[in-house]
Enzyme design. Structure first.
Site, PDB file in Angstrom:
ATOM      1  N   GLU A  35      57.237   5.158  26.634  1.00 15.35           N
ATOM      2  CA  GLU A  35      55.991   4.803  27.327  1.00 15.35           C
ATOM      3  C   GLU A  35      56.148   5.490  28.772  1.00 15.35           C
ATOM      4  O   GLU A  35      54.870   5.822  29.104  1.00 15.35           O
ATOM      5  CB  GLU A  35      55.974   3.241  27.615  1.00 15.35           C
ATOM      6  CG  GLU A  35      54.978   2.613  28.215  1.00 15.35           C
ATOM      7  CD  GLU A  35      54.578   1.073  28.075  1.00 15.35           C
ATOM      8  OE1 GLU A  35      55.340   0.581  27.615  1.00 15.35           O
ATOM      9  OE2 GLU A  35      53.607   0.708  28.829  1.00 15.35           O
ATOM     10  N   ALA A  36      57.186   5.872  29.229  1.00 20.68           N
ATOM     11  CA  ALA A  36      57.202   6.476  30.454  1.00 20.68           C
ATOM     12  C   ALA A  36      56.627   7.816  30.367  1.00 20.68           C
ATOM     13  O   ALA A  36      55.934   8.383  31.177  1.00 20.68           O
ATOM     14  CB  ALA A  36      58.521   6.611  31.104  1.00 20.68           C
ATOM     15  N   ASP A  58      55.392   5.674  18.353  1.00 23.26           N
ATOM     16  CA  ASP A  58      56.359   6.432  17.319  1.00 23.26           C
ATOM     17  C   ASP A  58      55.667   6.363  16.099  1.00 23.26           C
ATOM     18  O   ASP A  58      55.706   5.277  15.539  1.00 23.26           O
ATOM     19  CB  ASP A  58      57.784   5.872  17.399  1.00 23.26           C
ATOM     20  CG  ASP A  58      58.790   6.525  16.782  1.00 23.26           C
ATOM     21  OD1 ASP A  58      58.394   7.405  15.725  1.00 23.26           O
ATOM     22  OD2 ASP A  58      59.992   6.414  17.247  1.00 23.26           O
ATOM     23  N   ASN A  84      49.423  15.226  15.693  1.00 20.63           N
ATOM     24  CA  ASN A  84      50.014  16.261  16.277  1.00 20.63           C
ATOM     25  C   ASN A  84      51.493  16.391  16.312  1.00 20.63           C
ATOM     26  O   ASN A  84      52.458  17.190  15.880  1.00 20.63           O
ATOM     27  CB  ASN A  84      49.716  16.708  17.713  1.00 20.63           C
ATOM     28  CG  ASN A  84      50.715  17.725  18.334  1.00 20.63           C
ATOM     29  OD1 ASN A  84      50.608  18.955  18.258  1.00 20.63           O
ATOM     30  ND2 ASN A  84      51.394  16.989  19.198  1.00 20.63           N
ATOM     31  N   SER A 130      50.981  23.840   9.539  1.00 20.05           N
ATOM     32  CA  SER A 130      51.887  25.174   9.711  1.00 20.05           C
ATOM     33  C   SER A 130      51.520  26.158   8.618  1.00 20.05           C
ATOM     34  O   SER A 130      51.463  25.753   7.391  1.00 20.05           O
ATOM     35  CB  SER A 130      53.395  24.799   9.866  1.00 20.05           C
ATOM     36  OG  SER A 130      53.976  25.998  10.022  1.00 20.05           O
ATOM     37  N   TYR A 182      60.860  21.241   6.367  1.00 14.25           N
ATOM     38  CA  TYR A 182      59.744  21.443   7.005  1.00 14.25           C
ATOM     39  C   TYR A 182      58.563  21.832   6.207  1.00 14.25           C
ATOM     40  O   TYR A 182      57.331  21.429   6.364  1.00 14.25           O
ATOM     41  CB  TYR A 182      59.738  22.421   8.183  1.00 14.25           C
ATOM     42  CG  TYR A 182      58.830  22.555   9.222  1.00 14.25           C
ATOM     43  CD1 TYR A 182      58.473  21.680  10.202  1.00 14.25           C
ATOM     44  CD2 TYR A 182      57.898  23.730   9.081  1.00 14.25           C
ATOM     45  CE1 TYR A 182      57.527  21.967  11.232  1.00 14.25           C
ATOM     46  CE2 TYR A 182      56.864  23.753  10.122  1.00 14.25           C
ATOM     47  CZ  TYR A 182      56.798  23.006  11.186  1.00 14.25           C
ATOM     48  OH  TYR A 182      55.819  23.180  12.137  1.00 14.25           O
ATOM     49  N   VAL A 184      58.090  21.644   3.074  1.00 15.46           N
ATOM     50  CA  VAL A 184      57.617  20.602   2.123  1.00 15.46           C
ATOM     51  C   VAL A 184      56.532  19.227   2.720  1.00 15.46           C
ATOM     52  O   VAL A 184      55.701  19.036   2.438  1.00 15.46           O
ATOM     53  CB  VAL A 184      58.812  19.704   1.483  1.00 15.46           C
ATOM     54  CG1 VAL A 184      58.350  18.584   0.674  1.00 15.46           C
ATOM     55  CG2 VAL A 184      59.665  20.837   0.665  1.00 15.46           C
ATOM     56  N   SER A 185      57.086  19.139   4.079  1.00 17.56           N
ATOM     57  CA  SER A 185      56.334  18.315   5.026  1.00 17.56           C
ATOM     58  C   SER A 185      55.104  18.722   4.979  1.00 17.56           C
ATOM     59  O   SER A 185      54.044  18.016   5.049  1.00 17.56           O
ATOM     60  CB  SER A 185      57.097  17.786   6.167  1.00 17.56           C
ATOM     61  OG  SER A 185      57.192  18.932   7.071  1.00 17.56           O
ATOM     62  N   LYS A 186      54.969  20.005   5.590  1.00 15.86           N
ATOM     63  CA  LYS A 186      53.475  20.228   5.681  1.00 15.86           C
ATOM     64  C   LYS A 186      52.655  20.784   4.507  1.00 15.86           C
ATOM     65  O   LYS A 186      51.529  20.691   4.666  1.00 15.86           O
ATOM     66  CB  LYS A 186      53.760  21.681   6.804  1.00 15.86           C
ATOM     67  CG  LYS A 186      54.516  21.388   8.164  1.00 15.86           C
ATOM     68  CD  LYS A 186      53.600  20.509   9.081  1.00 15.86           C
ATOM     69  CE  LYS A 186      54.087  20.416  10.426  1.00 15.86           C
ATOM     70  NZ  LYS A 186      53.496  19.594  11.296  1.00 15.86           N
TER      71      LYS A 186
HETATM   72  P1  NAP Z   1      57.371  20.231  20.421  1.00 17.87           P
HETATM   73  O1  NAP Z   1      57.126  20.788  21.761  1.00 17.87           O
HETATM   74  O2  NAP Z   1      58.436  20.072  19.988  1.00 17.87           O
HETATM   75  O3  NAP Z   1      56.370  18.580  20.482  1.00 17.87           O
HETATM   76  C1  NAP Z   1      56.555  17.776  19.562  1.00 17.87           C
HETATM   77  C2  NAP Z   1      55.877  16.709  19.729  1.00 17.87           C
HETATM   78  O4  NAP Z   1      56.157  15.577  18.627  1.00 17.87           O
HETATM   79  C3  NAP Z   1      56.591  15.854  21.189  1.00 17.87           C
HETATM   80  O5  NAP Z   1      55.651  15.262  21.945  1.00 17.87           O
HETATM   81  C4  NAP Z   1      57.634  14.888  20.481  1.00 17.87           C
HETATM   82  O6  NAP Z   1      58.029  14.086  21.419  1.00 17.87           O
HETATM   83  C5  NAP Z   1      56.637  14.635  19.222  1.00 17.87           C
HETATM   84  N1  NAP Z   1      57.219  13.688  18.144  1.00 17.87           N
HETATM   85  C6  NAP Z   1      58.504  14.004  17.532  1.00 17.87           C
HETATM   86  N2  NAP Z   1      58.774  12.778  16.737  1.00 17.87           N
HETATM   87  C7  NAP Z   1      57.733  11.884  17.146  1.00 17.87           C
HETATM   88  C8  NAP Z   1      57.615  10.601  16.363  1.00 17.87           C
HETATM   89  N3  NAP Z   1      58.753  10.153  15.851  1.00 17.87           N
HETATM   90  N4  NAP Z   1      56.873   9.879  16.951  1.00 17.87           N
HETATM   91  C9  NAP Z   1      55.847  10.339  17.976  1.00 17.87           C
HETATM   92  N5  NAP Z   1      56.105  11.673  18.559  1.00 17.87           N
HETATM   93  C10 NAP Z   1      57.111  12.386  17.989  1.00 17.87           C
HETATM   94  O7  NAP Z   1      56.259  20.947  19.257  1.00 17.87           O
HETATM   95  P2  NAP Z   1      54.969  21.610  19.258  1.00 17.87           P
HETATM   96  O8  NAP Z   1      55.020  23.041  19.134  1.00 17.87           O
HETATM   97  O9  NAP Z   1      54.085  21.308  20.396  1.00 17.87           O
HETATM   98  O10 NAP Z   1      54.488  21.093  17.961  1.00 17.87           O
HETATM   99  C11 NAP Z   1      53.073  20.235  17.879  1.00 17.87           C
HETATM  100  C12 NAP Z   1      53.009  20.147  16.419  1.00 17.87           C
HETATM  101  O11 NAP Z   1      52.655  21.659  15.969  1.00 17.87           O
HETATM  102  C13 NAP Z   1      53.943  19.830  15.415  1.00 17.87           C
HETATM  103  O12 NAP Z   1      53.277  19.134  14.277  1.00 17.87           O
HETATM  104  C14 NAP Z   1      54.566  21.096  14.907  1.00 17.87           C
HETATM  105  O13 NAP Z   1      54.865  21.060  13.603  1.00 17.87           O
HETATM  106  C15 NAP Z   1      53.250  22.152  14.697  1.00 17.87           C
HETATM  107  N6  NAP Z   1      53.354  23.533  14.808  1.00 17.87           N
HETATM  108  C16 NAP Z   1      53.982  24.088  15.669  1.00 17.87           C
HETATM  109  C17 NAP Z   1      54.251  25.461  15.663  1.00 17.87           C
HETATM  110  C18 NAP Z   1      54.786  26.328  16.916  1.00 17.87           C
HETATM  111  O14 NAP Z   1      54.899  27.484  16.790  1.00 17.87           O
HETATM  112  N7  NAP Z   1      55.280  25.626  17.936  1.00 17.87           N
HETATM  113  C19 NAP Z   1      53.765  26.286  14.781  1.00 17.87           C
HETATM  114  C20 NAP Z   1      53.266  25.597  13.488  1.00 17.87           C
HETATM  115  C21 NAP Z   1      52.849  24.203  13.732  1.00 17.87           C
HETATM  116  P3  NAP Z   1      59.405  13.654  22.010  1.00 17.87           P
HETATM  117  O15 NAP Z   1      59.298  14.627  23.172  1.00 17.87           O
HETATM  118  O16 NAP Z   1      59.591  12.294  22.340  1.00 17.87           O
HETATM  119  O17 NAP Z   1      60.291  14.345  20.902  1.00 17.87           O
END
Ligand code: NAP
Length: 261
Positions: A35-36, A58, A84, A130, A182, A184-186
């Site tokens: 929340e914070a 979450d 996201n 992704s 990763y 498989v999930s995407k």
């Molecule tokens: P990031 O900086 O690691 O941010 C990930 C975010 O997801 C954080 O806010 C994290 O929260 C949150 N998260 C993780 N587990 C969670 C949960 N159980 N419930 C709610 N929130 C959760 O990564 P990002 O690069 O911004 O990635 C955002 C999206 O883009 C992801 O889906 C990623 O797969 C996709 N993506 C990223 C890239 C890349 O190159 N960066 C490329 C392709 C796709 P906390 O701070 O609490 O951990």
């Protein structure tokens, strides 16, 4: 004013998507696990003409998803959902497979199921996916199952859950899976996007749902060496969140253009 929900909005692409949506006059419910962190993110986002409000979510905790749905219902509905939140964990074992599927696939699936009934006419759903959803590392039958025209959501869930079981049994390669939870999930998320679009074709609300690859972006996940800025990475997601009526649905896009997976 349109209302949006963005998951994982406390940092990285989710925070930037929230900023860009607020700059376009949208009211954004900025969600984060803590929340914070949600409060801090909402504070940092507000610069108008839209607005930001925090909410703790979450995506792996059904109670917080239900609480968000109650909140959105109380506010009269939703126009945009950006799924996201995501993880890219180190290592490869059953725990990594389980957590990755829970956050990256079941999370968006369950959040969407809870919020879809509350979406207003003309709603937009964006799955942040992704390029690693590419099925090149899978056997032909495993890859083909994701796009089987007769696939239901229950079938898709069973398919990705088999991956977790095969990893636990040390049999994932033999069963045709890649050594990447990763990927498989995407791939599951992209397949879910197609299924949702198909289901929504019969829905009078004309809701569009698309998956977007933001590129390789400089975030905590992408690392400092990634070529794409967080502003540019978020742009394609915001584009899909604001598509005009009659735009494509059920697609996978990168840089605002269709991509293969
Ligand atoms: P990031 O900086 O690691 O941010 C990930 C975010 O997801 C954080 O806010 C994290 O929260 C949150 N998260 C993780 N587990 C969670 C949960 N159980 N419930 C709610 N929130 C959760 O990564 P990002 O690069 O911004 O990635 C955002 C999206 O883009 C992801 O889906 C990623 O797969 C996709 N993506 C990223 C890239 C890349 O190159 N960066 C490329 C392709 C796709 P906390 O701070 O609490 O951990």
């Amino acid at each position: 004013m349109k209302t949006a929900v963005v998951t994982g909005a406390n940092r990285g692409i989710g925070l930037e998507v929230s900023k860009q949506l607020v700059s376009k006059g949208i009211r954004v419910i900025v969600t984060a696990r803590e929340e914070a962190a949600a409060r801090e993110a909402a504070r940092s986002v507000v610069a108008g003409p839209g607005s930001a409000e925090p909410f703790a979510l979450d995506v792996t905790r059904p109670g917080t998803i239900a609480a968000l749905a109650d909140h959105v219902r109380g506010e009269g509905g939703l126009d945009i959902l950006v799924n996201n939140a995501g993880v890219a964990l180190n290592g490869f074992d059953e725990r990594v497979a389980r957590t990755t599927l829970d956050v990256n696939f079941h999370g968006p699936r369950l959040v969407t199921a809870a919020l879809l009934p509350l979406m207003r006419s003309g709603g937009r759903i964006v799955m942040v996916s992704s390029g690693l959803a590419d099925r090149g590392g899978m056997s032909r039958p495993v890859a083909a199952r994701f796009t089987d025209p007769s696939l239901t959501e229950a079938d898709l869930v069973a398919h990705v859950e088999k991956f977790v079981r095969d990893v636990a049994a040390g049999a994932h390669r033999k069963e045709g899976w890649p050594t990447s939870a990763y990927a498989v999930s995407k791939a599951g998320l992209n397949a879910l996007t197609v299924l949702l679009a198909r289901r929504l074709a019969a829905d009078r609300r004309r809701i569009l749902v698309n998956a977007v690859c933001p590129g390789w972006v400089r975030t905590r996940m992408g690392g400092d060496g990634a070529p794409v800025s967080v502003e540019d990475g978020a742009r394609g997601v915001v584009w899909a969140a604001l598509l005009p009526e009659g735009a494509p649905t059920g697609g996978f896009f990168r840089d605002e253009a269709p991509a293969s997976w």
